[in-house]
Design a protein around this motif. Structure first.
Motif, short mmCIF file in Angstrom:
data_model
loop_
_atom_site.label_atom_id
_atom_site.label_comp_id
_atom_site.label_asym_id
_atom_site.label_seq_id
_atom_site.Cartn_x
_atom_site.Cartn_y
_atom_site.Cartn_z
N VAL A 21 0.67 -1.09 -0.02
CA VAL A 21 -0.08 0.20 -0.09
C VAL A 21 1.00 1.25 0.04
O VAL A 21 1.65 1.34 0.89
CB VAL A 21 -0.81 0.15 1.25
N ALA A 38 -2.36 5.99 3.32
CA ALA A 38 -2.41 4.56 3.49
C ALA A 38 -3.26 3.97 4.55
O ALA A 38 -4.42 4.09 4.58
CB ALA A 38 -0.71 4.38 3.94
N LEU A 39 -2.64 3.26 5.70
CA LEU A 39 -3.55 2.49 6.46
C LEU A 39 -3.29 3.08 7.96
O LEU A 39 -2.31 3.98 8.28
CB LEU A 39 -2.55 1.16 6.65
N SER A 42 -0.11 3.72 9.57
CA SER A 42 0.90 4.34 8.91
C SER A 42 1.48 5.70 9.28
O SER A 42 2.37 6.38 8.86
CB SER A 42 0.56 4.29 7.42
N ASP A 67 -10.18 2.76 1.93
CA ASP A 67 -9.94 2.59 3.20
C ASP A 67 -8.48 2.75 3.43
O ASP A 67 -7.76 3.07 4.17
CB ASP A 67 -10.24 1.06 3.79
N ASP A 68 -7.64 1.81 2.29
CA ASP A 68 -6.35 2.09 2.14
C ASP A 68 -5.43 3.20 1.63
O ASP A 68 -4.21 2.83 1.31
CB ASP A 68 -5.77 0.73 1.61
N HIS A 69 -6.41 4.23 1.63
CA HIS A 69 -5.93 5.24 1.15
C HIS A 69 -5.97 6.40 2.07
O HIS A 69 -5.58 7.51 1.76
CB HIS A 69 -6.20 5.75 -0.46
N GLY A 71 -6.31 5.73 5.46
CA GLY A 71 -6.29 4.90 6.90
C GLY A 71 -5.73 5.82 8.02
O GLY A 71 -6.30 5.93 9.03
N HIS A 212 -0.62 0.69 -5.63
CA HIS A 212 -0.17 -0.68 -5.37
C HIS A 212 0.64 -0.97 -6.39
O HIS A 212 0.43 -1.31 -7.58
CB HIS A 212 -1.20 -1.68 -5.49
#
Ligand SMILES: [Zn+2]
Length: 238
Positions: A21, A38-39, A42, A67-69, A71, A212
């Protein structure tokens, strides 16, 4: 976390070997802009990267609201309450957990992890052509309805969120790569994503940086291959 630099763009990669990520720091003369967050865990790594480069972080901009951008967004905003957060007008709805489609949008469900309890409210809502320092906002819907790409106008570097994936083989958002299927499975509308991919190709980018996978220099031949593959798959489906 692994940090890689190409020109003005620093890639911060979390879980680089397992489920990579990425988020990005873009270096301006006297400041840094963070693209994506990110997460949840992070935040510390991002703050350490900012310190190691040695310039203040003055903007946070989100390519889209998965979510993974986003977090670490709340944790970053707690540490840096004065730093403005920007996202597209459209994906600001997703950021507050609203998956409702607009009347003019194709009736395909919004996919992927849409945040359920992000507290941060954006300070600035972005549209095509807006500028943040050296970065220009390019509207690239498809992965989500309000996905944007940031182009560094100094060197034609594109930070494109999930408009493409590079991990598992370069692909236009929505084209399934079996060794890393997650971006495709999280894509809202592949035909729209293909139009956005072609729009980015027209810009003749010198660097492609995505959510990714590793950064790609001189990406145009690879982008052409990815667009051709997406067109083949789209025709096969039609
Ligand atoms: Zn995404």
């Amino acid at each position: 976390m692994r940090m890689t630099r190409i020109g003005t763009v620093y890639q911060l990669s979390f879980l680089p070997h397992f489920f990579p990520v990425n988020c990005y720091l873009v270096e301006e003369k006297n400041a840094l802009t963070l693209i994506d967050a990110a997460l949840p865990y992070s935040a510390k790594g991002i703050m350490q990267a900012v310190q190691s480069i040695g310039k203040p972080l003055t903007h946070i901009v989100l390519t889209h609201a998965h979510d993974d951008h986003v977090g670490a967004l709340d944790a970053l905003k707690r540490s840096l309450p004065h730093v403005p957060v920007s996202i597209s007008v459209r994906d600001s709805h997703l950021l507050r957990g609203d998956r409702t489609l607009l009347a003019n949008e194709p009736s395909s469900p919004i996919r992927g992890g849409v945040p359920k309890n992000i507290k941060t409210q954006p300070d600035q809502l972005l549209q095509e052509g807006d500028r943040l320092g050296s970065l220009e906002v390019i509207s690239t819907p498809g992965h989500t309805p309000g996905s944007i790409t940031l182009m560094d106008t100094r060197n034609r570097s594109l930070i494109a969120g999930d408009a493409f994936q590079i991990r598992g083989g370069i692909a236009v958002s929505g084209v399934l790569k079996l060794s890393f299927p997650f971006p495709a499975l999280a894509t809202w509308h592949p035909a729209t994503a293909l139009s956005s991919a072609k729009k980015l190709r027209e810009l003749q980018p010198a660097l492609l940086a995505v959510g990714h996978g590793k950064m790609l220099e001189q990406p145009n031949p690879a982008i052409d291959r990815a667009i051709a593959e997406a067109e083949d798959k789209m025709l096969a489906r039609a």
